[in-house]
Design an enzyme around this catalytic site. Structure first.
Site, PDB file in Angstrom:
ATOM      1  N   TYR A   1      -0.541 -22.554 -64.274  1.00 32.96           N
ATOM      2  CA  TYR A   1       0.453 -23.593 -64.577  1.00 32.96           C
ATOM      3  C   TYR A   1       1.515 -23.114 -65.554  1.00 32.96           C
ATOM      4  O   TYR A   1       2.490 -23.803 -65.812  1.00 32.96           O
ATOM      5  CB  TYR A   1      -0.228 -24.840 -65.148  1.00 32.96           C
ATOM      6  CG  TYR A   1      -1.033 -24.552 -66.398  1.00 32.96           C
ATOM      7  CD1 TYR A   1      -0.450 -24.635 -67.658  1.00 32.96           C
ATOM      8  CD2 TYR A   1      -2.363 -24.158 -66.319  1.00 32.96           C
ATOM      9  CE1 TYR A   1      -1.171 -24.349 -68.796  1.00 32.96           C
ATOM     10  CE2 TYR A   1      -3.102 -23.874 -67.453  1.00 32.96           C
ATOM     11  CZ  TYR A   1      -2.496 -23.963 -68.689  1.00 32.96           C
ATOM     12  OH  TYR A   1      -3.225 -23.665 -69.809  1.00 32.96           O
ATOM     13  N   GLY A   2       1.345 -21.947 -66.140  1.00 28.94           N
ATOM     14  CA  GLY A   2       2.280 -21.370 -67.107  1.00 28.94           C
ATOM     15  C   GLY A   2       2.546 -19.917 -66.743  1.00 28.94           C
ATOM     16  O   GLY A   2       2.897 -19.613 -65.599  1.00 28.94           O
ATOM     17  N   SER A   3       2.350 -19.019 -67.688  1.00 35.30           N
ATOM     18  CA  SER A   3       2.677 -17.612 -67.451  1.00 35.30           C
ATOM     19  C   SER A   3       1.844 -16.973 -66.341  1.00 35.30           C
ATOM     20  O   SER A   3       2.288 -15.999 -65.734  1.00 35.30           O
ATOM     21  CB  SER A   3       2.543 -16.802 -68.741  1.00 35.30           C
ATOM     22  OG  SER A   3       1.208 -16.816 -69.207  1.00 35.30           O
TER      23      SER A   3
ATOM     24  N   GLU B   1      -6.674 -15.266 -71.931  1.00 34.54           N
ATOM     25  CA  GLU B   1      -6.516 -16.683 -72.242  1.00 34.54           C
ATOM     26  C   GLU B   1      -7.368 -17.158 -73.425  1.00 34.54           C
ATOM     27  O   GLU B   1      -7.051 -18.171 -74.021  1.00 34.54           O
ATOM     28  CB  GLU B   1      -6.833 -17.537 -71.013  1.00 34.54           C
ATOM     29  CG  GLU B   1      -5.946 -17.248 -69.811  1.00 34.54           C
ATOM     30  CD  GLU B   1      -4.472 -17.509 -70.062  1.00 34.54           C
ATOM     31  OE1 GLU B   1      -4.143 -18.519 -70.717  1.00 34.54           O
ATOM     32  OE2 GLU B   1      -3.647 -16.693 -69.612  1.00 34.54           O
TER      33      GLU B   1
ATOM     34  N   PHE C   1      -6.345 -21.536 -61.000  1.00 36.85           N
ATOM     35  CA  PHE C   1      -5.178 -22.417 -61.070  1.00 36.85           C
ATOM     36  C   PHE C   1      -4.268 -21.960 -62.203  1.00 36.85           C
ATOM     37  O   PHE C   1      -4.689 -21.830 -63.344  1.00 36.85           O
ATOM     38  CB  PHE C   1      -5.589 -23.871 -61.284  1.00 36.85           C
ATOM     39  CG  PHE C   1      -4.412 -24.809 -61.326  1.00 36.85           C
ATOM     40  CD1 PHE C   1      -3.710 -25.095 -60.165  1.00 36.85           C
ATOM     41  CD2 PHE C   1      -3.994 -25.378 -62.515  1.00 36.85           C
ATOM     42  CE1 PHE C   1      -2.602 -25.946 -60.193  1.00 36.85           C
ATOM     43  CE2 PHE C   1      -2.897 -26.235 -62.549  1.00 36.85           C
ATOM     44  CZ  PHE C   1      -2.198 -26.513 -61.380  1.00 36.85           C
TER      45      PHE C   1
END
Length: 182
Positions: free
Chosen positions: A16-18, A91, A14
């Site tokens: 949601y940003g970069s 991450e 999933f």
């Protein structure tokens, strides 16, 4: 950090940003998706990718409560471990996120859900910024520059991806407009 899911089949991630606009891994499928129980927030001080410890930037995290529209990527089973290793390197540089498996709903069929790898902000980590004012967010996004470039570019690219998906996040959109004015 959690162990990879015991499932040895295809991997869902999933974003949601970069990861939405620069995943950095090979996916066989890309679908709009929604995660319930967490929302996208500029709540992480960036010490590496979009800032430094001396001049932190501000990046997105999945924080508890609400829901988040993003992208679900399906990675072929034979690329599963390689992709997880890549995501951890990218991450988890400072371990500000908790690796978690969550159900996400695929927009193309709201009855369809998959178990996806997600990176949720660790509220106990020193880089957790919490809820900052719009002025504070603007300050950190203007000053931040790190290994992956300017914080300003990160926010603008994320907003452009959200717009392409038909998603409007009022706070992020206003911030991007202010950053474009520089």
């Amino acid at each position: 950090m959690t162990a990879p899911s015991d499932d040895s089949g295809d991997l869902w991630v999933f974003a949601y940003g970069s990861l939405m606009w620069r995943p950095g891994f090979e996916a066989v499928e890309r679908r709009k998706a929604r995660l319930v129980g967490a929302h996208r927030a500029l709540c992480v001080y960036s010490f590496v990718h979009r800032g430094t410890p001396e001049k932190p930037g501000l990046v997105l995290g999945l924080d508890r409560g609400g829901n988040c529209r993003g992208i679900a990527y399906r990675v072929a089973a034979d690329k599963r471990e390689q992709t997880i290793a890549y995501l951890r390197e990218r991450e988890q540089v400072t371990m500000v996120y908790l690796e978690a498996w969550r159900q996400v709903w695929l927009d193309d069929d709201p009855r369809e859900s998959v178990r996806a790898l997600c990176y949720i902000v660790d509220r106990g980590h020193e880089q957790y910024a919490g809820q900052l004012s719009a002025a504070e967010q603007l300050h950190y996004c203007r000053q931040g520059h790190g290994r992956s470039g300017a914080n300003r570019d990160y926010v603008i690219a994320t907003v452009e991806e959200l717009e392409a998906m038909g998603v409007r996040d009022r706070g992020l959109h206003l911030l991007a407009q202010q950053l474009k004015g520089n």
